[in-house]
Design a protein around this motif. Sequence first.
Motif, PDB file in Angstrom:
ATOM      1  N   VAL A 258       8.090   4.412 -15.457  1.00 54.97           N
ATOM      2  CA  VAL A 258       7.621   3.780 -14.228  1.00 54.97           C
ATOM      3  C   VAL A 258       6.119   3.925 -14.085  1.00 54.97           C
ATOM      4  O   VAL A 258       5.535   4.952 -14.438  1.00 54.97           O
ATOM      5  N   THR A 259       5.500   2.872 -13.575  1.00 54.78           N
ATOM      6  CA  THR A 259       4.083   2.857 -13.246  1.00 54.78           C
ATOM      7  C   THR A 259       3.942   2.473 -11.777  1.00 54.78           C
ATOM      8  O   THR A 259       4.489   1.455 -11.344  1.00 54.78           O
ATOM      9  N   LEU A 260       3.220   3.297 -11.022  1.00 52.66           N
ATOM     10  CA  LEU A 260       2.967   3.025  -9.606  1.00 52.66           C
ATOM     11  C   LEU A 260       1.490   2.732  -9.415  1.00 52.66           C
ATOM     12  O   LEU A 260       0.640   3.508  -9.843  1.00 52.66           O
ATOM     13  N   GLU A 261       1.184   1.618  -8.742  1.00 49.61           N
ATOM     14  CA  GLU A 261      -0.190   1.252  -8.412  1.00 49.61           C
ATOM     15  C   GLU A 261      -0.306   1.089  -6.905  1.00 49.61           C
ATOM     16  O   GLU A 261       0.414   0.271  -6.311  1.00 49.61           O
ATOM     17  N   VAL A 262      -1.192   1.858  -6.277  1.00 46.54           N
ATOM     18  CA  VAL A 262      -1.445   1.749  -4.840  1.00 46.54           C
ATOM     19  C   VAL A 262      -2.843   1.183  -4.651  1.00 46.54           C
ATOM     20  O   VAL A 262      -3.831   1.808  -5.039  1.00 46.54           O
ATOM     21  N   GLY A 263      -2.934  -0.001  -4.070  1.00 48.77           N
ATOM     22  CA  GLY A 263      -4.218  -0.651  -3.869  1.00 48.77           C
ATOM     23  C   GLY A 263      -4.850  -0.223  -2.561  1.00 48.77           C
ATOM     24  O   GLY A 263      -4.303  -0.497  -1.482  1.00 48.77           O
ATOM     25  N   PRO A 264      -5.999   0.444  -2.577  1.00 43.35           N
ATOM     26  CA  PRO A 264      -6.621   0.922  -1.341  1.00 43.35           C
ATOM     27  C   PRO A 264      -7.044  -0.229  -0.433  1.00 43.35           C
ATOM     28  O   PRO A 264      -7.613  -1.226  -0.879  1.00 43.35           O
ATOM     29  N   GLY A 265      -6.718  -0.085   0.849  1.00 41.65           N
ATOM     30  CA  GLY A 265      -7.141  -1.059   1.849  1.00 41.65           C
ATOM     31  C   GLY A 265      -6.442  -2.397   1.778  1.00 41.65           C
ATOM     32  O   GLY A 265      -6.902  -3.366   2.389  1.00 41.65           O
ATOM     33  N   LEU A 266      -5.303  -2.455   1.094  1.00 42.99           N
ATOM     34  CA  LEU A 266      -4.630  -3.745   0.881  1.00 42.99           C
ATOM     35  C   LEU A 266      -3.342  -3.843   1.685  1.00 42.99           C
ATOM     36  O   LEU A 266      -2.657  -2.843   1.903  1.00 42.99           O
ATOM     37  N   PRO A 267      -2.980  -5.056   2.120  1.00 47.38           N
ATOM     38  CA  PRO A 267      -1.790  -5.253   2.948  1.00 47.38           C
ATOM     39  C   PRO A 267      -0.551  -5.552   2.119  1.00 47.38           C
ATOM     40  O   PRO A 267      -0.588  -5.601   0.888  1.00 47.38           O
ATOM     41  N   HIS A 268       0.519  -5.783   2.823  1.00 55.04           N
ATOM     42  CA  HIS A 268       1.821  -6.081   2.245  1.00 55.04           C
ATOM     43  C   HIS A 268       1.765  -7.324   1.348  1.00 55.04           C
ATOM     44  O   HIS A 268       1.244  -8.367   1.751  1.00 55.04           O
ATOM     45  N   VAL A 269       2.308  -7.203   0.154  1.00 54.18           N
ATOM     46  CA  VAL A 269       2.344  -8.290  -0.846  1.00 54.18           C
ATOM     47  C   VAL A 269       0.978  -8.996  -0.890  1.00 54.18           C
ATOM     48  O   VAL A 269       0.882 -10.209  -0.737  1.00 54.18           O
ATOM     49  N   PHE A 270      -0.052  -8.221  -1.131  1.00 50.68           N
ATOM     50  CA  PHE A 270      -1.401  -8.780  -1.207  1.00 50.68           C
ATOM     51  C   PHE A 270      -1.551  -9.755  -2.360  1.00 50.68           C
ATOM     52  O   PHE A 270      -2.486 -10.571  -2.379  1.00 50.68           O
ATOM     53  N   GLN A 271      -0.620  -9.722  -3.308  1.00 46.21           N
ATOM     54  CA  GLN A 271      -0.675 -10.650  -4.442  1.00 46.21           C
ATOM     55  C   GLN A 271      -0.560 -12.104  -4.004  1.00 46.21           C
ATOM     56  O   GLN A 271      -0.977 -13.015  -4.732  1.00 46.21           O
ATOM     57  N   HIS A 272       0.011 -12.336  -2.816  1.00 45.67           N
ATOM     58  CA  HIS A 272       0.091 -13.706  -2.281  1.00 45.67           C
ATOM     59  C   HIS A 272      -1.293 -14.350  -2.146  1.00 45.67           C
ATOM     60  O   HIS A 272      -1.416 -15.577  -2.094  1.00 45.67           O
ATOM     61  N   HIS A 273      -2.337 -13.522  -2.076  1.00 45.92           N
ATOM     62  CA  HIS A 273      -3.672 -14.022  -1.764  1.00 45.92           C
ATOM     63  C   HIS A 273      -4.536 -14.184  -3.017  1.00 45.92           C
ATOM     64  O   HIS A 273      -5.757 -14.071  -2.952  1.00 45.92           O
ATOM     65  N   TYR A 274      -3.891 -14.469  -4.140  1.00 41.74           N
ATOM     66  CA  TYR A 274      -4.602 -14.766  -5.381  1.00 41.74           C
ATOM     67  C   TYR A 274      -5.573 -15.927  -5.136  1.00 41.74           C
ATOM     68  O   TYR A 274      -5.330 -16.811  -4.314  1.00 41.74           O
ATOM     69  N   GLY A 275      -6.677 -15.898  -5.857  1.00 40.99           N
ATOM     70  CA  GLY A 275      -7.656 -16.969  -5.715  1.00 40.99           C
ATOM     71  C   GLY A 275      -8.639 -16.764  -4.589  1.00 40.99           C
ATOM     72  O   GLY A 275      -9.673 -17.427  -4.541  1.00 40.99           O
ATOM     73  N   ARG A 276      -8.322 -15.837  -3.668  1.00 36.80           N
ATOM     74  CA  ARG A 276      -9.249 -15.547  -2.576  1.00 36.80           C
ATOM     75  C   ARG A 276      -9.401 -14.048  -2.339  1.00 36.80           C
ATOM     76  O   ARG A 276     -10.121 -13.637  -1.440  1.00 36.80           O
ATOM     77  N   LEU A 277      -8.707 -13.251  -3.151  1.00 38.24           N
ATOM     78  CA  LEU A 277      -8.813 -11.801  -3.088  1.00 38.24           C
ATOM     79  C   LEU A 277      -8.811 -11.286  -4.520  1.00 38.24           C
ATOM     80  O   LEU A 277      -7.824 -11.441  -5.237  1.00 38.24           O
ATOM     81  N   ASP A 278      -9.925 -10.689  -4.925  1.00 39.94           N
ATOM     82  CA  ASP A 278     -10.052 -10.248  -6.319  1.00 39.94           C
ATOM     83  C   ASP A 278      -8.926  -9.304  -6.723  1.00 39.94           C
ATOM     84  O   ASP A 278      -8.418  -9.371  -7.844  1.00 39.94           O
ATOM     85  N   GLU A 279      -8.540  -8.416  -5.813  1.00 40.13           N
ATOM     86  CA  GLU A 279      -7.491  -7.450  -6.134  1.00 40.13           C
ATOM     87  C   GLU A 279      -6.154  -8.136  -6.415  1.00 40.13           C
ATOM     88  O   GLU A 279      -5.353  -7.628  -7.217  1.00 40.13           O
ATOM     89  N   ALA A 280      -5.899  -9.256  -5.755  1.00 42.98           N
ATOM     90  CA  ALA A 280      -4.651  -9.975  -5.991  1.00 42.98           C
ATOM     91  C   ALA A 280      -4.614 -10.544  -7.403  1.00 42.98           C
ATOM     92  O   ALA A 280      -3.604 -10.429  -8.111  1.00 42.98           O
TER      93      ALA A 280
END
Length: 309
Positions: A258-280
């Motif tokens: 298992v690999t766990l990644e916690v993104g600092p300062g990020l909201p729920h399912v931040f991946q939805h915001h691809y294209g406008r959020l670098d972390e996504a």
Amino acid sequence: MSREQRDALDATLRSAPRPETRPTPEEQRSGFAAAVTRPAPEGVVTRRTVLGGRPTLELEPAEASARGRLLYLHGGGYVIGSPDTHAGLVGELARRAGLHATSVDYRLAPEHPFPAAVDDGLAAYRELLASGTDPRDLVMAGDSAGGGLSIATLLAAREAGLPQPAAVVVFSPWADLTLAGGSIRSKEGADPIFTEADVRAYADLYVGAGDRAHPLASPVFADLAGLPPLLVQVGSNEVLLDDAVRLAGRAGADGVEVTLEVGPGLPHVFQHHYGRLDEADAALDRAARFLTAHLSAGRPGAAPLEPVH
């Protein structure tokens, strides 16, 4: 990564109006669809099919591998959401991984309470295997409730004696319907989307008076031994943070890679915001690499799949 992007997203999410009375499930579904739906990316062809007796949305990137397959289960608290609302997110993950994806329109509560969603996930998974898909060529992913459902589906498959897929990725999984995680309360102010009451309302609709600690409803209480390699991504600014952390801990304790990644300062399912959020975008790239690496690892001597960015 951009602090300005994170702050702007947080402000946007907090600006969404909150109704004085809780909307009906139908109102929630239409509002969610209007707020979050993004179309499939350019170059990803979609078509409607049926799998395991449920409607599905097939998403095929132009450069998809001939053998890899992604089975996706969308989020929405088991009450809202659909393959259409998640076409953008699923299409982006599929495109970056170079995989043909199938997103399942599983039955929703309260019309179809627990364990209907698990039954549908298992039926879809079972039919993929029965139709000739090699489990070494199959990966799974899901977000929020769909993340918990992905794990529950694999637990049900294990109990049915079915082989496991090559890997599974979950984004902000909802994995404890008892709401025992401390972040349900401690992160309420930091979470720009959900309160404890919001999450509890979804649990009420899905499980009702049933056992909320049932392993197929709350996989944090399950024995996860035998599940495939798992990647868990979650934001630090969400009430479900502890669901993700505890799920990863349970998996590790049960011998799952298992690999766990916690993104600092990020909201729920931040991946939805691809294209406008670098972390996504970065998170989706890592998820794609994780999936393709384990597809290749399942077939010794096979050339590695190249993710499409």
